[in-house]
Design a protein around this motif. Structure first.
Motif, PDB file in Angstrom:
ATOM      1  N   ALA A   1     -22.827  13.334 -15.061  1.00 27.83           N
ATOM      2  CA  ALA A   1     -23.386  12.644 -16.219  1.00 27.83           C
ATOM      3  C   ALA A   1     -22.268  12.280 -17.179  1.00 27.83           C
ATOM      4  O   ALA A   1     -21.327  13.048 -17.381  1.00 27.83           O
ATOM      5  CB  ALA A   1     -24.415  13.525 -16.927  1.00 27.83           C
ATOM      6  N   ASP A   2     -22.339  11.087 -17.740  1.00 30.16           N
ATOM      7  CA  ASP A   2     -21.350  10.619 -18.707  1.00 30.16           C
ATOM      8  C   ASP A   2     -22.101  10.108 -19.939  1.00 30.16           C
ATOM      9  O   ASP A   2     -22.863   9.142 -19.838  1.00 30.16           O
ATOM     10  CB  ASP A   2     -20.515   9.500 -18.102  1.00 30.16           C
ATOM     11  N   PRO A   3     -21.939  10.756 -21.086  1.00 26.41           N
ATOM     12  CA  PRO A   3     -21.046  11.894 -21.327  1.00 26.41           C
ATOM     13  C   PRO A   3     -21.595  13.175 -20.716  1.00 26.41           C
ATOM     14  O   PRO A   3     -22.801  13.315 -20.530  1.00 26.41           O
ATOM     15  CB  PRO A   3     -21.000  11.973 -22.851  1.00 26.41           C
TER      16      PRO A   3
ATOM     17  N   SER B   1     -26.774  19.333 -23.086  1.00 22.02           N
ATOM     18  CA  SER B   1     -28.084  18.723 -23.320  1.00 22.02           C
ATOM     19  C   SER B   1     -27.865  17.401 -24.020  1.00 22.02           C
ATOM     20  O   SER B   1     -26.786  17.138 -24.580  1.00 22.02           O
ATOM     21  CB  SER B   1     -28.972  19.638 -24.167  1.00 22.02           C
ATOM     22  N   TYR B   2     -28.897  16.556 -23.995  1.00 24.24           N
ATOM     23  CA  TYR B   2     -28.802  15.218 -24.541  1.00 24.24           C
ATOM     24  C   TYR B   2     -29.922  15.008 -25.557  1.00 24.24           C
ATOM     25  O   TYR B   2     -31.022  15.559 -25.423  1.00 24.24           O
ATOM     26  CB  TYR B   2     -28.893  14.172 -23.429  1.00 24.24           C
ATOM     27  N   CYS B   3     -29.592  14.195 -26.546  1.00 22.69           N
ATOM     28  CA  CYS B   3     -30.577  13.911 -27.574  1.00 22.69           C
ATOM     29  C   CYS B   3     -31.595  12.913 -27.037  1.00 22.69           C
ATOM     30  O   CYS B   3     -31.257  12.002 -26.271  1.00 22.69           O
ATOM     31  CB  CYS B   3     -29.889  13.338 -28.816  1.00 22.69           C
ATOM     32  N   GLU B   4     -32.825  13.118 -27.432  1.00 18.20           N
ATOM     33  CA  GLU B   4     -33.877  12.197 -27.019  1.00 18.20           C
ATOM     34  C   GLU B   4     -33.500  10.782 -27.486  1.00 18.20           C
ATOM     35  O   GLU B   4     -33.155  10.551 -28.637  1.00 18.20           O
ATOM     36  CB  GLU B   4     -35.212  12.616 -27.620  1.00 18.20           C
TER      37      GLU B   4
ATOM     38  N   VAL C   1     -27.377   7.676 -21.066  1.00 17.07           N
ATOM     39  CA  VAL C   1     -26.562   8.518 -20.189  1.00 17.07           C
ATOM     40  C   VAL C   1     -26.303   7.756 -18.899  1.00 17.07           C
ATOM     41  O   VAL C   1     -27.219   7.116 -18.353  1.00 17.07           O
ATOM     42  CB  VAL C   1     -27.258   9.862 -19.880  1.00 17.07           C
ATOM     43  N   LEU C   2     -25.075   7.813 -18.403  1.00 17.91           N
ATOM     44  CA  LEU C   2     -24.721   7.225 -17.115  1.00 17.91           C
ATOM     45  C   LEU C   2     -24.662   8.329 -16.076  1.00 17.91           C
ATOM     46  O   LEU C   2     -23.909   9.294 -16.219  1.00 17.91           O
ATOM     47  CB  LEU C   2     -23.355   6.519 -17.202  1.00 17.91           C
ATOM     48  N   LEU C   3     -25.481   8.203 -15.015  1.00 19.28           N
ATOM     49  CA  LEU C   3     -25.455   9.120 -13.880  1.00 19.28           C
ATOM     50  C   LEU C   3     -24.620   8.443 -12.799  1.00 19.28           C
ATOM     51  O   LEU C   3     -25.012   7.403 -12.263  1.00 19.28           O
ATOM     52  CB  LEU C   3     -26.876   9.410 -13.378  1.00 19.28           C
ATOM     53  N   SER C   4     -23.464   8.999 -12.480  1.00 18.38           N
ATOM     54  CA  SER C   4     -22.539   8.296 -11.598  1.00 18.38           C
ATOM     55  C   SER C   4     -21.959   9.247 -10.561  1.00 18.38           C
ATOM     56  O   SER C   4     -21.916  10.461 -10.749  1.00 18.38           O
ATOM     57  CB  SER C   4     -21.403   7.658 -12.398  1.00 18.38           C
TER      58      SER C   4
ATOM     59  N   PHE D   1     -29.107   1.212  -6.772  1.00 17.74           N
ATOM     60  CA  PHE D   1     -27.688   1.274  -7.100  1.00 17.74           C
ATOM     61  C   PHE D   1     -27.162   2.688  -6.855  1.00 17.74           C
ATOM     62  O   PHE D   1     -27.914   3.660  -6.865  1.00 17.74           O
ATOM     63  CB  PHE D   1     -27.447   0.916  -8.560  1.00 17.74           C
ATOM     64  N   LEU D   2     -25.825   2.771  -6.638  1.00 15.83           N
ATOM     65  CA  LEU D   2     -25.187   4.077  -6.515  1.00 15.83           C
ATOM     66  C   LEU D   2     -25.333   4.851  -7.824  1.00 15.83           C
ATOM     67  O   LEU D   2     -25.665   6.036  -7.819  1.00 15.83           O
ATOM     68  CB  LEU D   2     -23.700   3.911  -6.189  1.00 15.83           C
ATOM     69  N   ASN D   3     -25.106   4.187  -8.950  1.00 15.67           N
ATOM     70  CA  ASN D   3     -25.166   4.827 -10.256  1.00 15.67           C
ATOM     71  C   ASN D   3     -26.408   4.349 -11.004  1.00 15.67           C
ATOM     72  O   ASN D   3     -26.960   3.275 -10.711  1.00 15.67           O
ATOM     73  CB  ASN D   3     -23.917   4.509 -11.070  1.00 15.67           C
ATOM     74  N   MET D   4     -26.823   5.137 -11.976  1.00 18.10           N
ATOM     75  CA  MET D   4     -28.006   4.766 -12.746  1.00 18.10           C
ATOM     76  C   MET D   4     -27.756   5.063 -14.222  1.00 18.10           C
ATOM     77  O   MET D   4     -27.182   6.097 -14.570  1.00 18.10           O
ATOM     78  CB  MET D   4     -29.240   5.528 -12.252  1.00 18.10           C
TER      79      MET D   4
END
Length: 802
Positions: free
Chosen positions: A208-210, A214-217, A221-224, A253-256
């Motif tokens: 995950a990038d970043p 945890s992530y704010c609602e 997010v890039l899943l790569s 796609f490879l990434n989402m």
């Protein structure tokens, strides 16, 4: 003959014929056109026996425009049954018949031929077809069906192949390749093949990038996964679980890219033919939370303090309040605000790494008071003490001199003296107090200090004193003669003659003036005669200064440098080079004037470039060993330096210098024979002569020439004992040398060797007998071929050891 035969021997393909009958003088005529059609009949192969699955071409292939072909039976013939030579692959014995036809109707040409193919049963098929897929490291099972039964089956290649039974094998190849299954009968060998496609998968780990716990609602997010070369995985396909919340990009796609909405495990399935990888990543989402500030909206008096408190989860961190003005802290949860005017504070914080925010407003009543008038006034000026009015407020004004005592919000007053005003105002619980002073200017006097007498153009400082002093007074100075005006106090002027300056001093209310006389000494001038004198080096010049005013003192100095060379009206100077002089005249007031004179000196003589002469008088030309010029001179060699002086002079001194060292001094333009200095290596050297004339003036000439290192040395010991080591006493040199004189004496002065044999060395014998071990004296004169003179003789002691 009523019957006639025609043929196409000419190969034209067409003929016309006419027939005529004559009976009793009566004739009848008829015509016929004859067309020959090409009839291309192929040669059919002979009957044959073949193996099952063998391919046979039934006849030769002919491309004919006039002949048609029809084979029966038609099944399995390629490319079709309507060509002259199709290919057949029968599973059983079959007779094929060909009918070739040219033309149409009753005149058509036809030919029939047949061939029988007897098929020997022998067949094998790999059940998995032409291609099967596996993933790298996995095993594929291959089976076959064959006839006849009970035959041996051979699988190949054997690498990465395990035989389970004749009908079944397992293969685990590391790369894609063909495998073959073969059966062999008495007459037939039959092979079937299969391509085993081996695929693999790239690194498909999901990041995950970043990358955060945890992530704010609502956060993007890039899943790569790591990138890969598409050409290496041409059949790769990706599929993301369609139920993933917040997907922003296609699921293939490879990434989402996602928008974080809730806790969820995102799953992606990737396939390359038989290879499959299921990868996932868990995204933890922090729901949006809310905070508030208490009090959110309140009213206070100017300067009152308000406790602000953030209400929200205890886990809040990273507080930041804006604006910072009036806050006891800007990074805390409960700051104290001191407001002088209405303000809205914004606060931001983080909850589990996610930003949150809120605001609070503090209302402060408007200003009670604002004085916008001047703080310095003239007597009798009327001013408005308050330019604003706060409705509902109660005002109470007083003054230091009792001139004001009122409850009016905006009183006016006329000032004749400096006064301090006091105000107390209130609105509800809010109270305001202030005081301010308005200065009333007083008249003043001004005086100027009398400056002393100055020289024309010198700086003179004019300074005034005001009583009482005030920073609000402006000063202006005017020259009554020239009209020049300058401002400020003090000021600097540069008068050239005596003049009266008038000072005008002004403040906002009053103006005063005063005169001052600036005394300037009389102007005078200085001249020099002659201003320029052209002489030969060593010839004296006399310069005389005069002034337009009597009583002037003179001082003479060299320029540049400033060295004093005389006082009084005249000086006499002698120089070898041109020289400029400055004379400074000073009057009784200390004022000065200057003038200049210059002695321009021409050389009394000039010195040419020195010439080097060998002992025989030949000129030694410039040499450069790097350029191959062969006119070498060596250290220790004797040469003579000569020079030409124009015009010739008598009584001169000649100083001869090599590489900065004085070698000799003469009274004529020749150095005489001198030995060249020693050098450690070949060096470009400078030969210089300095000629000093009778007046002390000099000139010089310089010649460049290489001095070569003399490589010749004489040893101080030798051992003539016939051991082939140090048996002879001779010069040691890196260059060939020519021996001019070689003599050796014993300690009593007797000559024991004189080189009459021309050998150029002493072998340690005297009259053919070994000389005794002792100390001997030698002298060797030699010359290096290519040099101009013999070298300085080598002399010294020599020890003979046996």
């Amino acid at each position: 003959n009523p019957v006639q035969v025609f043929d196409d021997t000419g190969g034209f393909g067409f003929q016309s014929a006419t027939v005529t009958i004559d009976i009793g003088g009566c004739t009848a005529t008829d015509f016929i056109n004859i067309t020959w059609v090409p009839f291309d009949v192929p040669e059919v192969v002979s009957d044959m026996t073949i193996c099952q699955n063998s391919v046979v071409q039934l006849a030769e292939q002919i491309e004919s425009l006039s002949t048609t072909y029809q084979w029966t039976p038609e099944e399995g013939l390629l490319p079709s049954a309507q060509v002259s030579g199709p290919f057949a692959m029968p599973d059983q014995t079959t007779t094929y018949t060909l009918v070739s036809t040219a033309g149409t109707g009753d005149t058509a040409c036809k030919d029939t031929a047949s061939v029988t193919l007897t098929v020997l049963p022998a067949d094998i098929d790999i059940d998995q077809g032409d291609t099967t897929f596996i993933c790298l490291g996995e095993t594929a099972t291959l089976t076959n069906t064959h006839t006849p039964n009970a035959l041996d089956i051979m699988w190949s290649p054997s690498e990465f192949l395990t035989v389970i039974s004749p009908e079944e094998v397992e293969v685990t190849p590391p790369a894609s390749q063909y495998y073959y299954a073969t059966i062999e009968t008495a007459d037939c060998v039959v092979t079937d093949s299969i391509w085993v496609q081996v695929d693999s998968l790239p690194d498909l780990s999901i990041m995950a990038d970043p990358m955060k716990p945890s992530y704010c609602e609502g956060e993007e997010v890039l899943l790569s996964s790591p990138t890969y070369e598409p050409a290496h995985f041409s059949a790769i396909e990706h599929f993301w679980d369609p139920n993933g919340p917040g997907a922003q990009t296609p699921d293939s796609f490879l990434n989402m890219v996602i928008i974080a909405l809730e806790d969820f495990t995102y799953i992606r399935t990737t396939t390359v033919n038989a290879c499959t990888s299921v990868d996932s990543i868990f995204i933890k989402v922090t729901p949006v939370t809310s905070i508030s500030v208490v009090p959110s909206d309140t009213t206070v008096c100017p300067g009152d303090q308000v406790q602000l408190t953030i209400e929200g989860p205890a886990e809040l961190t990273e507080f930041m309040w804006m604006p910072p003005d009036g806050l006891s802290c800007t990074d805390c949860r409960e700051p104290i605000a001191t407001a002088q005017q209405s303000v809205t504070y914004q606060v931001e914080a983080e909850f589990e790494g996610c930003p949150v925010g809120a605001s609070a407003t503090i209302n402060v009543p408007s200003q009670f008071f604002s004085y916008t008038g001047p703080t310095v006034v003239c007597p009798g000026t009327t001013v408005l003490l308050n330019s604003i009015f706060l409705p509902g407020a109660i005002y109470n004004w007083t003054s230091s001199n009792g001139s004001v005592n009122t409850t009016e919000p905006q009183p006016s007053t006329t000032l004749n003296e400096t006064t301090t005003f006091n105000l107390t105002a209130s609105l509800g619980e809010c109270t305001f107090e202030t005081s301010f002073t308005i200065e009333v200017l007083e008249d003043f006097t001004v005086s100027v200090e009398q400056p002393g007498t100055s020289c024309p153009g010198d700086a003179v400082t004019l300074s005034a004193v005001a009583d009482p002093s005030s920073p609000n007074i402006n000063y202006s100075w005017t020259n009554a003669t020239t009209g020049q005006m300058v401002t400020g106090n003090p000021v600097t002027v540069n008068p050239v003659e005596t003049a009266t300056w008038t000072l005008t001093a002004t403040d906002a209310c009053f103006t005063n003036t005063v005169d001052v006389v600036v005394e300037v000494a009389p102007q005078f001038g200085v001249t020099v005669s002659p201003a320029q004198d052209n002489v030969i080096a060593g010839t004296p010049s006399t310069f005389t200064a005069s002034a337009t005013t009597a009583g002037i003192d003179f001082v003479w100095q060299e320029i540049p440098g400033g060295a004093q060379v005389g006082t009084g009206p005249s000086i006499t100077v002698t120089n070898c080079e041109s020289q400029q002089y400055q004379v400074t005249g000073t009057d009784f007031n200390g004022c000065t004037q200057t003038a200049f004179a210059e002695q321009i000196v021409s050389d009394a003589f000039s010195v040419g470039t020195p010439i080097l002469l060998a002992q025989n008088g030949d000129t030694i030309v410039f040499s450069d060993p790097l350029m191959g010029v062969d006119s070498a001179i060596y250290e220790g060699e004797q040469v003579e330096m000569v020079v030409e002086v124009t015009p010739p002079i008598s009584g001169a001194t000649y100083i001869w210098v090599v590489n900065g060292d004085t070698i000799t001094t003469t009274q004529d333009p020749s150095s005489g024979l001198l030995f060249l200095p020693e050098v450690s290596f070949d060096i470009n050297s400078f030969f210089e002569v300095i000629v000093v004339g009778p007046s002390g003036c000099d000139d010089r000439g310089v010649l460049e020439h290489f001095i070569l290192n003399n490589p010749v040395e004489a040893p101080n010991v030798f051992t003539p004992n016939n051991d082939q080591k140090n048996d002879k006493f001779a010069l040691v040199s890196l260059r060939p040398v020519e021996i001019l004189d070689f003599r050796v004496w014993n300690r009593w002065g007797k000559l024991v060797y004189d080189n009459k044999d021309g050998q150029g060395f002493w072998d340690g014998t005297i009259n053919g007998k070994p000389a005794a071990s002792d100390v001997y004296v030698f002298s060797i004169t030699y010359q290096i071929p290519g040099s101009n003179n013999p070298m300085k003789p080598l002399r010294g002691d020599l020890t003979l050891l046996r």
